[in-house]
Write an enzyme that holds these catalytic residues in place. Sequence first.
Site, PDB file in Angstrom:
ATOM      1  N   GLU A  62      48.629  46.369  44.242  1.00  0.00           N
ATOM      2  CA  GLU A  62      47.371  46.565  44.964  1.00  0.00           C
ATOM      3  C   GLU A  62      46.958  48.007  44.712  1.00  0.00           C
ATOM      4  O   GLU A  62      47.688  48.941  45.057  1.00  0.00           O
ATOM      5  CB  GLU A  62      47.566  46.301  46.455  1.00  0.00           C
TER       6      GLU A  62
ATOM      7  N   ASP B  60      45.540  43.199  43.117  1.00  0.00           N
ATOM      8  CA  ASP B  60      44.592  43.521  42.049  1.00  0.00           C
ATOM      9  C   ASP B  60      45.145  43.257  40.653  1.00  0.00           C
ATOM     10  O   ASP B  60      44.412  42.864  39.755  1.00  0.00           O
ATOM     11  CB  ASP B  60      44.172  44.991  42.143  1.00  0.00           C
TER      12      ASP B  60
ATOM     13  N   SER C 145      38.389  42.198  46.039  1.00  0.00           N
ATOM     14  CA  SER C 145      37.555  42.922  46.994  1.00  0.00           C
ATOM     15  C   SER C 145      36.084  42.730  46.647  1.00  0.00           C
ATOM     16  O   SER C 145      35.698  42.758  45.489  1.00  0.00           O
ATOM     17  CB  SER C 145      37.912  44.406  47.008  1.00  0.00           C
TER      18      SER C 145
ATOM     19  N   GLU D  92      41.735  49.771  37.497  1.00  0.00           N
ATOM     20  CA  GLU D  92      42.502  48.533  37.316  1.00  0.00           C
ATOM     21  C   GLU D  92      42.570  48.147  35.840  1.00  0.00           C
ATOM     22  O   GLU D  92      43.639  47.782  35.330  1.00  0.00           O
ATOM     23  CB  GLU D  92      41.887  47.400  38.136  1.00  0.00           C
TER      24      GLU D  92
END
Length: 143
Positions: free
Chosen positions: A54, A41, A31, A11
């Site tokens: 995501e 995300d 998460s 990420e």
Amino acid sequence: MSNKTKGSTLERYLVSRLRDKGFAVIRAPASGSNRKDHVPDVIAMKSGVIILIEMKSRKNGNKIYIQKEQAEGIKEFAKKSGGELFLGAKIAKDLKFLRFDELRRTEAGNYVADLETIKSGMDFDELVRYVEGKISKTLDSFM
């Protein structure tokens, strides 16, 4: 390295690459947290175009699943924000991006992307061009 650490590293890498391409971008991982709402995300914006990503990563394997509750939550976030939702999928060393509506819904209501669908996704540069193609150009921008 744990799966959570690998996901966070991926990420952060994506955030850095998007920033380098002129996006305003934030990482909003949820998460493992106690958040009740689901958010994607990565949230990235460029000249009024919003993309929501995501991220999922697999060392190998042929499918990526997103649970129904999480999928419905991030779809609702996309609807409220006006952003376009993508699945960012890293399998082995390939990073691909799929529009969320390209995922198949299972009988149980979960979402799945098989390996062929993932391989047909956009690479990073194609994603950037896709977004840049959505940016409105006015006559003023050419003066």
